[in-house]
Write a protein that holds these residues in place. Structure first.
Motif, short mmCIF file in Angstrom:
data_model
loop_
_atom_site.label_atom_id
_atom_site.label_comp_id
_atom_site.label_asym_id
_atom_site.label_seq_id
_atom_site.Cartn_x
_atom_site.Cartn_y
_atom_site.Cartn_z
N ALA A 179 0.87 -1.15 0.00
CA ALA A 179 -0.19 -0.12 -0.01
C ALA A 179 0.86 1.43 -0.04
O ALA A 179 0.53 2.21 -0.76
N PHE A 180 1.94 1.28 0.75
CA PHE A 180 2.98 2.33 0.90
C PHE A 180 3.79 2.51 -0.44
O PHE A 180 3.57 3.70 -1.02
N HIS A 181 4.13 1.55 -1.03
CA HIS A 181 4.91 1.44 -2.32
C HIS A 181 3.68 2.10 -3.43
O HIS A 181 4.16 2.97 -4.26
N GLY A 182 2.62 1.50 -3.29
CA GLY A 182 1.52 2.19 -4.56
C GLY A 182 1.17 3.69 -4.33
O GLY A 182 1.08 4.22 -5.28
N PHE A 183 1.28 4.03 -3.21
CA PHE A 183 1.05 5.69 -2.95
C PHE A 183 2.28 6.24 -3.47
O PHE A 183 2.18 7.27 -4.19
N TRP A 184 3.39 6.02 -3.09
CA TRP A 184 4.62 6.60 -3.71
C TRP A 184 4.63 6.57 -5.09
O TRP A 184 4.83 7.48 -5.65
N THR A 185 4.53 5.37 -5.60
CA THR A 185 4.34 5.29 -7.28
C THR A 185 3.42 6.33 -7.89
O THR A 185 3.93 6.97 -8.54
N LYS A 186 2.11 6.41 -7.27
CA LYS A 186 1.20 7.41 -7.87
C LYS A 186 1.74 8.93 -7.83
O LYS A 186 1.57 9.68 -8.60
N GLY A 187 2.58 9.11 -6.75
CA GLY A 187 3.05 10.49 -6.53
C GLY A 187 4.07 10.70 -7.54
O GLY A 187 4.30 11.86 -7.95
N LYS A 188 4.74 9.69 -8.28
CA LYS A 188 5.81 10.12 -9.31
C LYS A 188 5.09 10.66 -10.50
O LYS A 188 5.60 11.58 -11.25
N ASP A 189 3.82 10.13 -10.85
CA ASP A 189 2.99 10.75 -11.97
C ASP A 189 2.01 11.79 -11.76
O ASP A 189 1.68 12.47 -12.54
N ASP A 190 1.77 11.97 -10.28
CA ASP A 190 0.73 12.99 -9.98
C ASP A 190 1.54 13.77 -8.90
O ASP A 190 1.54 13.20 -7.70
N ALA A 191 1.72 15.01 -9.05
CA ALA A 191 2.62 15.65 -8.12
C ALA A 191 1.59 16.01 -6.84
O ALA A 191 2.49 16.18 -5.75
N THR A 192 0.68 16.14 -7.18
CA THR A 192 -0.28 16.56 -5.94
C THR A 192 -0.43 15.30 -5.07
O THR A 192 -1.03 15.65 -3.85
N LEU A 193 0.24 14.15 -5.06
CA LEU A 193 0.06 13.18 -4.38
C LEU A 193 1.50 12.86 -3.79
O LEU A 193 1.71 11.96 -2.76
N ARG A 194 2.46 13.71 -3.96
CA ARG A 194 3.72 13.44 -3.29
C ARG A 194 3.77 14.04 -1.54
O ARG A 194 3.06 14.77 -1.40
#
Length: 584
Positions: free
Chosen positions: A529-544
């Motif tokens: 779950a943590f890696h998944g959130f991290w990965t989404k932040g690479k593509d969507d700056a608002t999730l960093r």
């Protein structure tokens, strides 16, 4: 705080309120009411079976009770919505504010988050490893060592007082064989040419060091002495040396034990005689004969009178012999005395971690413990399947008696204790386990050891970066518990908090069933779950995690990262694995 236990209390309070209002009968039995995660996460965060278990005593339809409960539960501040599903389950979706409060609890509790008072200090004895002191530990022994050690840590986290114990099998024929094998190496150390090792003796090269040490200590004192004189001396000398090696290997594996109990000492101090005398006084011992073993015909079998324990009175399929033909005690008889000794030392619960070759031992030992403790002790046996050692998918051959086995120390030197410990807990103890020396050190998401450690290292990296880049940001748990956690609204953020909130329940459930592998599974899911959130932040700056233009959101996400790091570290501690801060 186990949120499911907390909500079970709330459900019972609402049942009482409905009874007081006259909508349900009074004094309904609630001992079987449960609150658990629903099978399908789409149905909500928690569910209760209350309507189903109360229907019969209330004389009402389950769904009617469910509707009453859902209306009251849905009015709670912590509950966003509640509804009835299927035959009468009440499903609840919890409010974001509840999850934010849970994260604050996690952060304030620190390393104590998840620990429980479920055990109320009750004593548990966990016996594990207990390898015969006839050679170094192998990778097979490592599985029992890790399962036992992690089970003990899990029970401690759940509030039990635990004694970790090793039973030294220093009685019987195998240690006499060890003595004769070591004596041969002693003669060799004194210059005698040793040809092929005689059949029946241990051929391992490891005994050369024992023979050399004995020669250094005693010179040629035993060279021409009769066996009756040298055997007990050499036997104890060899056992002491082997046990020293075993202790060193266990320490290198991160395994510690509080007590070492000698089988020989139990026999010599009369413990076995005393136990058997007690059983005899209770009419549980008699002279008799056993039926022919399976596969034997009456023509092939001559029954011999034996001293037997009435194991069949306590659930075994037949009675069991307590003496050998030479009049000495059977291993089973000594084991009865040993388990009674543990019980008399104040351990109300006994847990044995054994190899799968002890499968035939389970029923008779449970019968014996029931008998000698008058059904008062709780007794559990965990059987560990043999580990298949591979390298690149190809078997690594081992043969202890041929002297070509692979030792635990060799595996430790090659891959390290953390890899061994985590890998041994990636399967239930009675499930098959392949230990591939190449795969267990791969840095890929398919390797659970790396995957979980990488999540912890990533958390450390995020917090370290924040510490360097952001001014006046306190990153300790207590400070982060006070930030504006309500800013965490993304589905991925709430999902991570759900995982953290479920850690106390995981500990209690795994401790209750003696299943430390569930910690490894939980950590893998949390890491995913943590890696998944991290990965989404690479593509969507608002999730960093770091939002330079929104410091409050940044603080809230750092609080989430701290919580994830904290729980992963706690889980790894139970597994006996060191949480790394970077991977190379």
């Amino acid at each position: 705080m186990n949120l499911y236990t907390t909500f079970r209390d709330r459900v019972c309070q609402e049942i009482a309120a409905l009874a007081e209002a006259g909508e349900l009968p009074a004094d309904l039995p609630t001992e079987n009411v449960k609150v658990e995660p629903p099978r399908d996460p789409a149905h909500g965060d928690i569910a209760t079976n209350a309507a189903l278990v109360l229907a019969k005593p209330a004389g009402m339809k389950p769904r009617d009770i469910g509707e009453l409960l859902a209306a009251r539960l849905g009015a709670l501040a912590e509950v966003a919505e509640a509804g009835v599903a299927g035959p009468g389950f009440v499903n609840m979706r919890l409010a974001h504010g509840f999850w934010h409060d849970m994260l604050a609890r996690v952060l304030r509790a620190g390393a104590g988050w998840g620990t429980s008072d479920m055990g109320w200090g009750r004593t548990v004895n966990v016996e594990y490893v207990s390898a015969n002191p006839t050679g170094p530990l192998t990778v097979g022994h490592a599985r029992g060592a890790v399962v036992g050690d992690a089970t003990a840590s899990l029970l401690e986290a759940a509030g039990y007082t635990v004694t970790r114990e090793y039973y030294i099998n220093d009685g019987g024929a195998q240690v006499d064989t060890l003595a004769r094998s070591a004596y041969l190496r002693y003669r060799e150390a004194l210059g005698e040419a040793i040809a092929e090792i005689p059949a029946g003796l241990y051929p391992g090269q490891y005994l050369c060091a024992v023979g050399e040490a004995l020669a250094e200590r005693d010179g040629d004192k035993w060279l021409n002495a009769p066996e009756s004189e040298w055997l007990p001396v050499v036997r104890q000398f060899a056992i002491d040396h082997l046990m020293a090696w075993i202790r060193e290997d266990l320490a290198a594996l991160g395994v510690r034990q509080d007590r070492f109990t000698s089988e020989r000492a139990l026999v010599e101090n009369g413990a076995v005689d005393a136990v058997l005398e007690t059983l005899d006084q209770r009419g549980l011992i008699y002279e008799g004969t056993l039926p022919a073993p399976k596969g034997k015909t009456p023509e092939d079998w001559e029954p011999t009178p034996q001293t037997l324990f009435r194991a069949s009175d306590y659930g075994d399929d037949q009675d069991r012999p307590l003496k050998k033909s030479d009049g000495s005690w059977t291993y089973f008889a000594v084991d009865i005395a040993y388990h009674l000794d543990k019980y008399r030392r104040g351990h109300g619960t006994l847990v044995d971690v054994l190899g799968e070759d002890h499968g035939g031992h389970v029923t008779r030992m449970k019968a014996a413990v029931r008998a000698v403790t008058n059904d008062e002790a709780r007794f559990h046996i965990l059987l560990c399947r043999v580990v298949k050692l591979l390298r690149g998918g190809e078997p690594v051959k081992m043969s202890k008696r041929a002297g070509t086995f692979v030792t635990l120390r060799e595996i430790l030197d090659e891959v390290g204790k953390d890899v061994i410990r985590f890998t041994m807990l990636t399967r239930k103890n009675d499930a098959a386990l392949d230990f591939d020396l190449e795969k267990v050190v791969e840095q890929s998401k398919d390797n659970p050891v790396f995957y979980v450690q990488y999540a912890h290292a990533r958390c450390h990296s995020v917090l370290g970066h924040a510490e360097r880049e952001l001014a006046d940001v306190a990153l300790d748990g207590a400070s982060l518990a006070e930030v504006e956690l309500h800013r965490l609204r993304q589905p991925e953020e709430i999902e991570l908090i759900r995982f953290l909130a479920g850690w106390p329940r995981l500990i209690e459930g795994a401790a209750e069933t003696y299943e430390p592998h569930r910690v490894a599974f939980y950590l893998h899911d949390l890491a995913a779950a943590f890696h998944g959130f991290w990965t989404k932040g690479k593509d969507d700056a608002t999730l960093r995690f770091l939002q330079p233009d929104d410091m409050e959101l940044t603080r809230a996400r750092l609080a989430l990262v701290r919580g994830v790091q904290q729980v992963i570290a706690s889980g790894l501690e139970i597994m006996g694995v060191t949480p790394v801060t970077e991977l190379r």
